[in-house]
Write an enzyme that holds these catalytic residues in place. Structure first.
Site, PDB file in Angstrom:
ATOM      1  N   HIS A 392       0.901  -1.194  -0.008  1.00  0.00           N
ATOM      2  CA  HIS A 392      -0.024   0.168  -0.063  1.00  0.00           C
ATOM      3  C   HIS A 392       0.825   1.166  -0.055  1.00  0.00           C
ATOM      4  O   HIS A 392       0.719   2.063  -1.004  1.00  0.00           O
ATOM      5  CB  HIS A 392      -0.812   0.003   1.233  1.00  0.00           C
ATOM      6  N   GLU A 393       1.723   1.427   0.934  1.00  0.00           N
ATOM      7  CA  GLU A 393       2.527   2.493   0.992  1.00  0.00           C
ATOM      8  C   GLU A 393       3.651   2.438  -0.306  1.00  0.00           C
ATOM      9  O   GLU A 393       4.019   3.909  -0.607  1.00  0.00           O
ATOM     10  CB  GLU A 393       3.424   2.543   2.472  1.00  0.00           C
ATOM     11  N   HIS A 396       1.660   4.598  -2.880  1.00  0.00           N
ATOM     12  CA  HIS A 396       1.621   5.914  -2.554  1.00  0.00           C
ATOM     13  C   HIS A 396       3.085   6.488  -3.198  1.00  0.00           C
ATOM     14  O   HIS A 396       3.198   7.279  -3.932  1.00  0.00           O
ATOM     15  CB  HIS A 396       1.683   6.635  -1.170  1.00  0.00           C
ATOM     16  N   HIS A 399       3.459   6.225  -6.852  1.00  0.00           N
ATOM     17  CA  HIS A 399       2.753   7.215  -7.516  1.00  0.00           C
ATOM     18  C   HIS A 399       3.426   8.744  -7.638  1.00  0.00           C
ATOM     19  O   HIS A 399       3.408   9.386  -8.716  1.00  0.00           O
ATOM     20  CB  HIS A 399       1.228   7.386  -6.768  1.00  0.00           C
TER      21      HIS A 399
END
Length: 600
Positions: A392-393, A396, A399
Site C-alpha cells: 500500500h505505502e 503511494h 505514484h
C-alpha cells in the site's frame, strides 16, 4: 508471532532498518542553515504584492519564485516531521517541527494577497498572457482553478488575517498527536502463554488477530478503557477541531464544511453522499459477512473484538521483512518491469523506516518531496496485513515517482482524492496474485477472508467514518454541542447500523472515534472508500489484459494535479461522478463472499 519483550529504543534499531534522511539534509546543522536561508527569502515574495496583476512577466516571475521557495520549505517541513515521527519524545525534533510549521505559516502569510490579486484578472486577460508569456502555460491549471474559487476568496486583508491564524489552527491536531503518540500508554496483558505483553498502537491489530479470544478481549478492553479514562479531554480536542473547521467554512462563505473541503479539489458533494447511500444499499451483504464470521468462528455471540481475527484456521508463518519484499514484487509484476525496478530501488536504498520503536509515530505513511525519492514509515510486525501495508505505502511512493518524473513542481502534487487509488490498487493486485497461488482450500479461504476484511476496513469502515464526520460537523453547524456522550452515542449507533443484528456492539467501541487521527483532517477518510472503488476498476482491467489498461493506469500515475482529479480519472476510464465504480467494487465483495460461503 509478536515478540514479548519491550519495544526497543530508537538507538537500538539497526541503521539498515531505518530510513536515510540525508538526501533531504545531511544533519541538523544543514537543516538549520537551510532554514535560515529560506526564512530570509520570504520578503521577496511579499515584494511582488500589487505587481503580479500588472504584466504577464511579473506574474510568471512571481510564480517561479514562489515555487522555488515552497520547494525548500517542503523539504524542511518533511525532514522535521520525519525526524520527529521516528521518535515523538525527542524534544529537539519537536522544536524543529514547530519551527517548520511556523515557517510555513510565515510564508503563506507573506503571499496571502496572492489569490485576491489573481482574482482581479479576467479569464480573457489570462488567455492573452498565456500567449504572451509561454512560461505561464505551466501554471494554466493552477491559475484557472484559482479563478474558479473566486466566490470563496476574501479580500487581501482578510486573507492575511486568516493566514495569521494558521499556526494556531493546528492546535487541536497537535494536542491529539502528542497525547496519542508520546504521552498515552496502555497496560500489559497476558499474551495467552502466561507472559506479559505491552499493548501498543503498532501491536493492537496483531493482538486483535490472535486466535486466543481472551487475548483479543483483553487487548480490546485495555485499549478502549485507556482512551475512556480521558474521554472528556479527547472530546474537547475533537470538538475544538470541528469548531475550527466551521470557522473557516463560514469565513469563506461555504454552505458546509464538507463542501469547503471537497471544493478545494472540485469534487461535487454528491460524490460523498452517494458513496454513503451506495454502501447503505449493500449493508445486507455486510450482515451476511458478519453472520458467516460468527458461524465459522463457532461463536454464540460475535463481539467487536472478534472482527479482526482470521475466520479460517490457517497457520501462516511469520513473514520476515525480506520475504515481504519478495511477495510484493511478485504480486505487482503485472505493473511492468519499470514499476518493479522502482520498487527494488526503494527496497535497497533505505527509503523505508521498518520497525516500531519507543516514541515512534503509530501507523504507516508515505511522503515525498519533489526532487527527492519518497519515504515510507512502517511499524512492521511480520504478519500478512503488514505485507499489504508495505504494498500500500509503496503504491503511494511510486505514484509520487511517476508524477514527479512527468510533471513540473506546481503540477506534481496529486490531490488527496486520487492519493489512495495507487496504494489500494497494489493491494488488490497482490491479493489477486496470492489467491491464484493458493494451494489448499484453507489457504484460499484465508485469503478470501483477508480480501473481505479489506473491503470491510476500507469501503464499509471508512464510509462509516465518513458518515460520522458528516453527522458531527452538521451538528456543530446546527449549534449542537459535541460532548463525549454525544460523540459516543453517534459512533455506537453507526456501528449498529453497519454491522447489523448479529454483532454485539460492545460499549467500549463507542470510544473508537477518539483514536482516529484522520478525524483531525476532516472529510479525508471517504477517499479511502472512493479510492478502493477506482483502484479495483483499474486493477480488474489490468489483470484481464484489456488493451490499453496498463497505459491508462500509468497515465493516471503520471497525471499529478495537471488537471482536475475527476477529469483525470474520467480520461483514464473511471468516472467517479457516477455510482458505477463503487457499485462494481461492492459486487466484487458479494462475489468473494459467495465463494467463501460455498467453501463451507
Amino acid at each position: 508471532m509478536i515478540k514479548t519483550d519491550s519495544v526497543p529504543n530508537r538507538s537500538e534499531i539497526s541503521s539498515e532498518n531505518t530510513w536515510d534522511l540525508t538526501p533531504l539534509y545531511a544533519d541538523r546543522t544543514a537543516f538549520s542553515e537551510a532554514f535560515s536561508a529560506a526564512e530570509s527569502k520570504i520578503p521577496i515574495l511579499a515584494s511582488y504584492r500589487g505587481k503580479i496583476s500588472q504584466s504577464a512577466a511579473n506574474l510568471y516571475a512571481y510564480l517561479k519564485e514562489k515555487d522555488a521557495q515552497l520547494l525548500v520549505v517542503d523539504r524542511l517541513y518533511s525532514y522535521a516531521f520525519q525526524y520527529s515521527d521516528q521518535d515523538t519524545a525527542n524534544t529537539t525534533a519537536q522544536a524543529m517541527k514547530n519551527q517548520a510549521l511556523g515557517l510555513y505559516t510565515r510564508l503563506f502569510s507573506a503571499i496571502s494577497w496572492e489569490s485576491p490579486e489573481i482574482l482581479t484578472l479576467t479569464q480573457e486577460l489570462l488567455n492573452d498572457w498565456y500567449a504572451e508569456e509561454p512560461g505561464l502555460e505551466n501554471y494554466r491549471h493552477f491559475l484557472n482553478d484559482t479563478l474558479r474559487q473566486k466566490a470563496h476568496t476574501l479580500s487581501a486583508g482578510e486573507e492575511e488575517l486568516l493566514s495569521l491564524s494558521a499556526d494556531m489552527s493546528y492546535g487541536p491536531q497537535t494536542i491529539f498527536n502528542m497525547f496519542n503518540n508520546a504521552d498515552l500508554h496502555f497496560p500489559a496483558i497476558d499474551d495467552g502463554n502466561g507472559h506479559p505483553i505491552e499493548v501498543t498502537h503498532g501491536r493492537f491489530i496483531t493482538l486483535m488477530e490472535s486466535r486466543n479470544r481472551q487475548v483479543r478481549k483483553d487487548a480490546f478492553k485495555a485499549l478502549y478503557h485507556t482512551y475512556g479514562a480521558y474521554k472528556n479531554t479527547l472530546a474537547a480536542a475533537y470538538s475544538a477541531n470541528v469548531k475550527k473547521e466551521l470557522f473557516y467554512t463560514r469565513a469563506r462563505k461555504y454552505t458546509s464544511t464538507m463542501e469547503a473541503h471537497l471544493d478545494s479539489y472540485h469534487i461535487p458533494t454528491a460524490v460523498y453522499t452517494q458513496l454513503i447511500d451506495t454502501v447503505h444499499s449493500f449493508l445486507p451483504s455486510m450482515y451476511r459477512y458478519v453472520n458467516l464470521r460468527k458461524k465459522l468462528l463457532g461463536l454464540d455471540e460475535l463481539h467487536m473484538y472478534d472482527v479482526y481475527t482470521p475466520i479460517i484456521e490457517y497457520h501462516s508463518p511469520e513473514i520476515p521483512f525480506e520475504k515481504a519484499k519478495d511477495i510484493v514484487l511478485e504480486g505487482l509484476a503485472p505493473l511492468g518491469d519499470d514499476y518493479l525496478a522502482l520498487l527494488r530501488e526503494g527496497f535497497d536504498n533505505r527509503w523505508i523506516d521498518i520497525y516500531e520503536n519507543q516514541g515512534k509515530r503509530s501507523g504507516a505513511y508515505s511522503t515525498c518531496v519533489y526532487g527527492t525519492h519518497p519515504y515510507v514509515l512502517l511499524n512492521y510486525q511480520g504478519n500478512l496485513d503488514n505485507v499489504f501495508t508495505l504494498a500500500h505505502e509503496m503504491g503511494h511512493s511510486l505514484h509520487s515517482c511517476y508524477t514527479n518524473a512527468t510533471q513540473t513542481y506546481v503540477n506534481s502534487n496529486y490531490t488527496i482524492f486520487v492519493a489512495e487509488i495507487a496504494s489500494t490498487c497494489n493491494e488488490y493486485l497482490l491479493i489477486s496474485h496470492l489467491l491464484e497461488k493458493a494451494e489448499s482450500k484453507e489457504e484460499k479461504a484465508y485469503l478470501l477472508n483477508h480480501l473481505l476484511d479489506q473491503f470491510k476496513g476500507t469501503l464499509f469502515r471508512q464510509t462509516m467514518f465518513a458518515e460520522f464526520e458528516k453527522i458531527t460537523h452538521e451538528k456543530e453547524a446546527a449549534g449542537e454541542a459535541l460532548t463525549c456522550d454525544t460523540l459516543c452515542e453517534i459512533y455506537k449507533d453507526l456501528n449498529k447500523l453497519y454491522f447489523g443484528p448479529d454483532m454485539v456492539i460492545d460499549d467500549e467501541i463507542a470510544m473508537e472515534w477518539a483514536r482516529i487521527p484522520h478525524f483531525y483532517t476532516p472529510f479525508y477518510v471517504y477517499q479511502y472508500a472512493t479510492g478502493i472503488s477506482a483502484a479495483i476498476a483499474f486493477g480488474r482491467r489490468i489483470l484481464s489484459g484489456e488493451p490499453g489498461a496498463l497505459a491508462d493506469y500509468k497515465r493516471f500515475l503520471s497525471g499529478g494535479c495537471s488537471m482536475d482529479c475527476i477529469d483525470l480519472l474520467k480520461s483514464c476510464g473511471v468516472d467517479m461522478t457516477t455510482t458505477e465504480p463503487t457499485t462494481a467494487a461492492l459486487q466484487v465483495f458479494d462475489t468473494c463472499l459467495g465463494e467463501l460461503e460455498n467453501l463451507f
